[in-house]
Write an enzyme that holds these catalytic residues in place. Structure first.
Site, short mmCIF file in Angstrom:
data_model
loop_
_atom_site.label_atom_id
_atom_site.label_comp_id
_atom_site.label_asym_id
_atom_site.label_seq_id
_atom_site.Cartn_x
_atom_site.Cartn_y
_atom_site.Cartn_z
N LYS A 199 6.38 14.61 16.29
CA LYS A 199 7.08 14.89 14.97
C LYS A 199 8.47 13.81 15.30
O LYS A 199 8.79 13.78 16.37
CB LYS A 199 7.61 16.15 15.05
CG LYS A 199 8.37 16.61 13.59
CD LYS A 199 8.43 17.93 13.61
CE LYS A 199 9.29 18.38 12.31
NZ LYS A 199 9.58 19.76 12.18
N SER B 185 8.15 22.02 7.72
CA SER B 185 8.76 20.75 7.83
C SER B 185 7.81 19.75 8.62
O SER B 185 7.81 18.36 8.65
CB SER B 185 9.93 20.61 8.40
OG SER B 185 9.97 20.92 9.70
N SER C 207 8.14 25.99 10.76
CA SER C 207 7.66 24.38 10.56
C SER C 207 6.48 24.18 11.23
O SER C 207 5.92 23.04 10.91
CB SER C 207 8.80 23.52 10.64
OG SER C 207 9.62 23.68 9.52
#
Ligand code: GLN
Length: 487
Positions: A78, A153, A177
């Site tokens: 990420k 996210s 997330s």
């Protein structure tokens, strides 16, 4: 078989037997990215050259019989987890040109294990969001239906795993997330206990809630990644000196002796009937496998969303104060004073959702309002934690329920209604507020879209949580289903 479809443990077996090389596996994943990513947009940065280099190094280690379970395995990271020499944007214009001079501890460890970095995955800006639509660059699309969001996210990480554009991925989870996008995409996502995994090099959102977690194709892979990243790091004083068991030793097929608590409050207004049906039948499946199910009560459940958004926004407002347009990030060359430089850089560098959180958090911390908002939120946080502690003390081993109240929603459907978006985080928030380990696994489909089952455990009981998840997975086939474009 196309190599990009392999799980970590399948790829490891083939690598160990020298039936494939890491270079072949990595090239297969890179080709898949080239072929599919324009339609999914899981990655902000692809690191193909680095990946080929890492793969060659891995093959040398394999040839020298110096390999672990992750050696030579492609991973997506990420874009809020620092990677030395590789842009780490946090999904924000503010950090668009930031190239970290160091690796996050987790990345360093995974590289030591020989994992191969294939790219940095898309995310909501500063990890604030549930759909990846708040990325400053572009939204990621859900491979099951590209008119829908992959969740967020860590939406890029979840979509890359589902789309076979990586073998596994790392995400971060402050209020859901890792688990929510895993649920909406139909992959496995684990948020570890607060303190289990080092946050060093994870760009901070809300420091008392943030944890790095794994997104994988199955539960075994999740256990393998956790074996690598769960350890005490002297560079993160909140990481805990707790021995790391071999998480794969918890993976058993029956659930005899396991008590599953199900909060009555979870099945209420707002829960989509299709999701409810799948989750209820998943819980029945746990009973069939030997678990005992008990209804538990979660009296402070109705305060979850407010408590989380006050706490996380307050911490975010403090954490994001460092982006002053001088030391880090965007610089405003047209400014004539320091104050103007700061205000211009922050005005231009942050998107709407980030600004909304900074304002909310600053307000909640300001004198005169601190007691009414921030302090009260901390008191309620304790009550929420006590609700869960009570259930564990009464003999509950894991708490189960839906990951999200809805399946993947349409792009644009909730983006202009922040409250509606926030309410969809209801079920994932408790694990962060209480610091508990929690996994989402695929448990069925509603209207052709995946439904996630969430399993939360006592502090540092990642093994138990993964064990329950594994028993369910081995007796169902939802984790094997893939959209046509992934194949
Ligand atoms: N969706 C939640 C939020 O918007 C959680 C985000 C996260 O876990 N990083 O804050």
């Amino acid at each position: 078989m196309s190599l990009y479809r392999l799980t970590v443990h399948e790829a490891h077996d083939l690598l160990r037997r020298r039936e494939i090389s890491s270079l072949e596996l990595t090239e297969s994943v890179l080709r898949k990215i080239e072929e599919c990513d324009q339609g999914i947009r899981a990655y902000i940065t692809s690191t193909a050259d680095i990946a080929l280099d890492h793969a060659k190094q891995a093959d040398e280690r394999i040839a020298a019989n110096d390999m672990g379970p992750l050696t030579g395995i492609p991973m997506a990271v990420k874009d809020n987890i620092c990677t030395k020499g590789v842009p780490t944007t946090c999904g924000s214009r503010m950090l668009e040109n930031f190239i970290p001079p160091y690796d996050a501890t987790v990345v360093e460890r995974l590289r030591e294990e020989g994992a191969v970095l294939v790219g940095k995955s898309n995310m909501d800006e500063f990890a604030m969001g549930s759909s990846t639509e708040h990325s400053a660059f572009f939204p990621t699309l859900n491979p099951w239906d590209t008119s829908r969001v992959p969740g967020g996210s860590s939406g890029g990480s979840a979509a890359s795993v589902l789309g076979n554009e990586t073998i596994f991925a790392l995400g971060s989870d402050t209020g859901g997330s890792v688990r929510q996008p895993a649920g909406l995409c139909g992959v496995v996502g684990l948020k570890p206990t607060y303190g289990r995994v080092s946050r060093y090099g994870l760009i901070a959102f809300a420091s008392s809630l943030d944890q790095i977690g794994a997104l994988t194709k199955d539960v075994t892979d999740c256990a393998l990644v956790m074996n690598a990243i769960g350890f005490r790091d002297p560079l993160d004083s909140t990481s805990v000196d707790e021995p790391t068991p071999d998480y794969t030793s918890y993976l058993k097929e029956d659930l005899g002796g396991i008590v599953v608590g199900v909060p009555a409050e979870y099945f209420a207004e707002g829960l989509d009937p299709g999701v409810e049906k799948r989750v209820r039948s998943a819980i029945e499946k746990l009973v069939e496998l030997g678990a005992e199910v008990r209804e538990i009560s979660f009296p402070h459940e109705r305060y979850l969303v407010a408590t989380y958004f006050l706490t996380s926004s307050a911490e975010a407002s403090a954490n994001l104060a460092r982006y002053d347009g001088l030391k880090y990030g965007l610089f405003a060359p047209d400014a004539r004073s320091i104050l103007e430089a700061q205000s211009k850089a922050r005005g231009r560098g942050f998107g709407t959702e980030v600004k909304r959180r900074i304002m909310l958090g600053t307000y909640a911390l300001s004198s005169g309002y601190y007691d009414a908002y921030y302090l009260n939120a901390q008191k309620v946080r304790t009550l929420i934690k006590e609700d869960l502690d009570r259930a564990f003390r009464a003999g509950v081993d894991v708490v189960a329920g839906p990951t999200s109240p809805v399946v993947a929603f349409g792009i644009g459907e909730k983006v202009d209604d922040p409250l509606e978006m926030y309410l969809a985080d209801l079920y994932t928030i408790p694990a962060n507020l209480a610091g508990l380990p929690c996994v989402s696994i695929p448990c069925g489909f509603s209207d052709g879209l995946p439904v996630g089952l969430q399993i939360m455990g006592r502090p540092f009981a990642e093994g138990t949580v993964l064990g329950v998840a594994y028993a369910f997975e081995q007796n169902t086939d939802f984790h094997l289903r893939r959209p046509p474009t992934s194949l």
